[in-house]
Write an enzyme that holds these catalytic residues in place. Structure first.
Site, PDB file in Angstrom:
ATOM      1  N   ARG A   1     -18.419  11.993  -2.995  1.00  0.00           N
ATOM      2  CA  ARG A   1     -19.292  12.177  -4.161  1.00  0.00           C
ATOM      3  C   ARG A   1     -20.751  12.261  -3.756  1.00  0.00           C
ATOM      4  O   ARG A   1     -21.503  13.081  -4.244  1.00  0.00           O
ATOM      5  CB  ARG A   1     -19.073  11.010  -5.121  1.00  0.00           C
ATOM      6  CG  ARG A   1     -18.794  11.479  -6.512  1.00  0.00           C
ATOM      7  CD  ARG A   1     -18.654  10.388  -7.499  1.00  0.00           C
ATOM      8  NE  ARG A   1     -18.531   9.072  -6.895  1.00  0.00           N
ATOM      9  CZ  ARG A   1     -17.826   8.082  -7.403  1.00  0.00           C
ATOM     10  NH1 ARG A   1     -17.150   8.281  -8.503  1.00  0.00           N
ATOM     11  NH2 ARG A   1     -17.777   6.887  -6.834  1.00  0.00           N
TER      12      ARG A   1
ATOM     13  N   LYS B   1      -2.228   4.054  -6.514  1.00  0.00           N
ATOM     14  CA  LYS B   1      -1.113   3.414  -7.240  1.00  0.00           C
ATOM     15  C   LYS B   1      -1.106   3.766  -8.717  1.00  0.00           C
ATOM     16  O   LYS B   1      -0.044   3.949  -9.314  1.00  0.00           O
ATOM     17  CB  LYS B   1      -1.145   1.898  -7.059  1.00  0.00           C
ATOM     18  CG  LYS B   1      -2.495   1.252  -7.350  1.00  0.00           C
ATOM     19  CD  LYS B   1      -3.199   0.820  -6.106  1.00  0.00           C
ATOM     20  CE  LYS B   1      -4.660   0.546  -6.381  1.00  0.00           C
ATOM     21  NZ  LYS B   1      -5.314  -0.255  -5.405  1.00  0.00           N
TER      22      LYS B   1
ATOM     23  N   GLU C   1       2.705   5.321   0.772  1.00  0.00           N
ATOM     24  CA  GLU C   1       2.865   3.964   1.311  1.00  0.00           C
ATOM     25  C   GLU C   1       1.657   3.075   1.017  1.00  0.00           C
ATOM     26  O   GLU C   1       1.792   1.887   0.692  1.00  0.00           O
ATOM     27  CB  GLU C   1       3.091   4.054   2.833  1.00  0.00           C
ATOM     28  CG  GLU C   1       3.306   2.740   3.532  1.00  0.00           C
ATOM     29  CD  GLU C   1       4.589   2.046   3.094  1.00  0.00           C
ATOM     30  OE1 GLU C   1       5.672   2.540   3.408  1.00  0.00           O
ATOM     31  OE2 GLU C   1       4.494   0.998   2.409  1.00  0.00           O
TER      32      GLU C   1
ATOM     33  N   VAL D   1       0.945   0.610  -2.279  1.00  0.00           N
ATOM     34  CA  VAL D   1       1.494  -0.727  -2.564  1.00  0.00           C
ATOM     35  C   VAL D   1       1.289  -1.657  -1.371  1.00  0.00           C
ATOM     36  O   VAL D   1       1.718  -1.356  -0.257  1.00  0.00           O
ATOM     37  CB  VAL D   1       3.003  -0.660  -2.902  1.00  0.00           C
ATOM     38  CG1 VAL D   1       3.526  -2.050  -3.242  1.00  0.00           C
ATOM     39  CG2 VAL D   1       3.253   0.296  -4.047  1.00  0.00           C
TER      40      VAL D   1
ATOM     41  N   GLY E   1      -1.229  -2.496   0.492  1.00  0.00           N
ATOM     42  CA  GLY E   1      -2.111  -2.080   1.593  1.00  0.00           C
ATOM     43  C   GLY E   1      -1.368  -1.738   2.860  1.00  0.00           C
ATOM     44  O   GLY E   1      -0.618  -0.758   2.918  1.00  0.00           O
TER      45      GLY E   1
ATOM     46  N   GLY F   1     -14.976  -5.207  -0.587  1.00  0.00           N
ATOM     47  CA  GLY F   1     -14.279  -3.928  -0.792  1.00  0.00           C
ATOM     48  C   GLY F   1     -12.815  -4.103  -1.168  1.00  0.00           C
ATOM     49  O   GLY F   1     -12.034  -3.164  -1.077  1.00  0.00           O
TER      50      GLY F   1
ATOM     51  N   GLU G   1     -10.836  -3.565  -7.294  1.00  0.00           N
ATOM     52  CA  GLU G   1     -10.827  -2.230  -7.896  1.00  0.00           C
ATOM     53  C   GLU G   1     -12.201  -1.922  -8.481  1.00  0.00           C
ATOM     54  O   GLU G   1     -12.981  -2.839  -8.762  1.00  0.00           O
ATOM     55  CB  GLU G   1      -9.797  -2.190  -9.024  1.00  0.00           C
ATOM     56  CG  GLU G   1      -8.371  -2.364  -8.569  1.00  0.00           C
ATOM     57  CD  GLU G   1      -7.953  -1.307  -7.559  1.00  0.00           C
ATOM     58  OE1 GLU G   1      -7.993  -0.122  -7.870  1.00  0.00           O
ATOM     59  OE2 GLU G   1      -7.602  -1.690  -6.428  1.00  0.00           O
TER      60      GLU G   1
ATOM     61  N   LYS H   1       1.660  -1.361  -8.972  1.00  0.00           N
ATOM     62  CA  LYS H   1       2.420  -1.489  -7.715  1.00  0.00           C
ATOM     63  C   LYS H   1       3.863  -1.917  -7.986  1.00  0.00           C
ATOM     64  O   LYS H   1       4.798  -1.417  -7.351  1.00  0.00           O
ATOM     65  CB  LYS H   1       1.719  -2.504  -6.804  1.00  0.00           C
ATOM     66  CG  LYS H   1       0.346  -2.013  -6.334  1.00  0.00           C
ATOM     67  CD  LYS H   1      -0.474  -3.143  -5.741  1.00  0.00           C
ATOM     68  CE  LYS H   1      -1.837  -2.676  -5.259  1.00  0.00           C
ATOM     69  NZ  LYS H   1      -2.745  -3.795  -4.943  1.00  0.00           N
TER      70      LYS H   1
HETATM   71  N1  HSE Z   1      -7.693  -4.169  -5.605  1.00  0.00           N
HETATM   72  C1  HSE Z   1      -6.525  -4.142  -4.807  1.00  0.00           C
HETATM   73  C2  HSE Z   1      -6.211  -5.567  -4.373  1.00  0.00           C
HETATM   74  C3  HSE Z   1      -6.754  -3.265  -3.606  1.00  0.00           C
HETATM   75  O1  HSE Z   1      -7.063  -6.436  -4.522  1.00  0.00           O
HETATM   76  O2  HSE Z   1      -5.103  -5.808  -3.928  1.00  0.00           O
HETATM   77  C4  HSE Z   1      -5.508  -2.837  -2.922  1.00  0.00           C
HETATM   78  O3  HSE Z   1      -4.660  -2.115  -3.755  1.00  0.00           O
END
Ligand code: HSE
Length: 438
Positions: A45, A105, A129, A132, A134, A187, A190, A205
């Site tokens: 972006r 997801k 993959e 769900v 990570g 990080g 969401e 998930k």
């Molecule tokens: N926000 C999600 C978590 C990130 O905290 O698990 C990974 O999907």
């Protein structure tokens, strides 16, 4: 053989991690895939934003459709997130006969049925993959490793942010908002953190996991979802006193009446391995009829753990590029024309045990009255503790654990208890799971 050219949509945390992992491990990845895998074109972006990766050698642009339309690009990695632009780009890539790898997801849970149907018609792969848990290869484990089993149930800590918050509240007595802020800085959270704390991310998930475990279409709208924002430090402490931990679980279970799909805070025995999964880590417990219980543990969010899953998918897609589309692993683990239409149970019809906490007037007969309402509702009490009132004449806390009962039966009993004039406010209810092998 020439390297496979990949287009990347999104250069944020996971996009940056994917660039770094592909570059750092290029040689081993090529030995595994049989060809090199190179990101040649990427869209972001804001091109002036600081990045965690070196984008040398990658053509950069701000318009993702430029990447999708690049005729050199064979595989699109979608890391935009959300289900607006991301969906348009994924559908556009499929229309052009390009394979897709996504960590999205929400997109798969809500629109996966449509996406996979079109991908199948066009003979392309859509791998997910990273959507769900990570870095945990849980999709591959269920879809391929456990393909000989009837999966009976699965239960997972599948939102790292929520687990991080519950862990910090329990271990350090930190405030909810303060921990959430840290998860955002790291990080993990969401873009809209209510997705984490209200269970929507976990429901996305769980929808995906249930689909590949039981061979049913994706049914996000039927997943019962309750978040962690009502959990207090007192509940965490009382649960500990009774030998339990409170975890935010996604549970999918197959029964004769139908399939349970539910995300909610859950008391689980502290001796279970999964009860000791702390911080941003994720874990999924899967019960297969042949294998018994199996547990998968690892980082559920973050740049390189999620990139690990994205790159694993890229290797899979490259290995299968020349395979006949009919002979590839089906998107949802079961052949597309063999999905079952088992009903999804309403939460009212689900049976679980319960933790109940209520504030009662400290006078004779109150406990007996509550116990008799439960007995009349055929609800059996497993454990009970009463906390002394903090001051004379104030209210005392009663905490009860019950045996299993249908949710609608428990709702009726709670309504009768709340109607007593000796009860102050609402009865707090948290579902319980033993997660044993039966
Ligand atoms: N926000 C999600 C978590 C990130 O905290 O698990 C990974 O999907």
């Amino acid at each position: 053989m020439n390297p496979v050219k990949v287009g990347l949509l999104g250069l944020g945390t996971v996009g940056g991690g994917t660039v770094n992992v592909l570059k750092r491990n290029a040689e081993e990845i090529a030995r595994r895939a049989g060809r090199g895998i190179e990101i040649v074109h990427a869209a972001a972006r804001d091109l002036n934003k600081p990045r965690i990766c070196d984008t040398d050698g990658i053509q950069l642009c701000t318009d993702p459709s430029e990447v999708v339309n690049n005729p050199d690009v064979e595989i699109i990695v979608e890391l935009i997130g959300g289900d607006g632009l991301a969906k348009d780009m994924v559908m556009q890539a499929i229309e052009q006969g390009k394979h897709v790898v996504t960590a999205n997801k929400a997109l798969i849970a809500k629109y996966g049925n449509e996406i996979f149907a079109r991908a199948q018609q066009k003979g392309v792969m859509v791998a997910f993959e990273a959507a769900v848990a990570g870095g945990i290869p849980i999709i591959k484990a269920i879809r391929e490793g456990l393909a000989g089993n009837q999966i009976q149930w699965l239960a997972g800590i599948i939102n790292g942010t929520g687990n991080f918050i519950l862990t910090e509240m329990k271990d350090k007595g930190r405030d909810f908002d303060d921990v959430l802020k840290e998860a955002q800085q790291l990080g993990y959270a969401e873009a809209d953190p209510t997705f984490d704390v209200e269970g929507i991310d976990a429901a996305h998930k769980l929808t995906i996991l249930a689909s590949i475990a039981f061979g049913i279409p994706l049914q996000f709208e039927k997943t019962f979802t309750e978040g962690i924002s009502t959990i207090t430090r007192d509940d965490v402490a009382y649960a500990e006193e009774l030998g339990y931990r409170i975890k935010h679980l996604g549970v999918a279970r197959r029964s004769e009446k139908g399939i349970e799909l539910r995300v909610h805070p859950t008391l689980i025995p502290e001796r279970r391995l999964i009860a000791n999964v702390d911080g941003v880590m994720n874990a999924v417990l899967v019960m297969g009829d042949a294998v018994g219980p199996t547990l998968y543990y690892g980082a559920g969010a973050g740049a390189e753990p999620t990139a690990s899953a994205v790159v694993g998918d890229l290797v899979d897609v490259v290995r299968a590029l020349t395979a006949d589309p009919e002979n590839r692993v089906p998107h949802l683990a079961f052949q597309a024309d063999a999905l079952a239409n088992d009903p999804i149970l309403s939460i009212d019809d689900v049976e679980t045990a319960y933790y109940l906490r209520m504030s009662v007037q400290d006078k004779p007969g109150v406990m007996a009255k509550v116990a008799s309402i439960l007995a009349e509702s055929d609800i059996s009490i497993e454990a009970i503790i009463q906390k002394e009132p903090v001051a004379e004449g104030s209210f005392a806390n009663i905490i009860m654990l019950t045996h299993k009962v249908q949710e609608k039966q428990m709702n009726a009993a709670i309504a009768s208890i709340e109607a007593l004039d000796t009860i102050d406010g609402k009865v707090k209810r948290i579902r319980m799971e033993t997660l044993d092998a039966n």
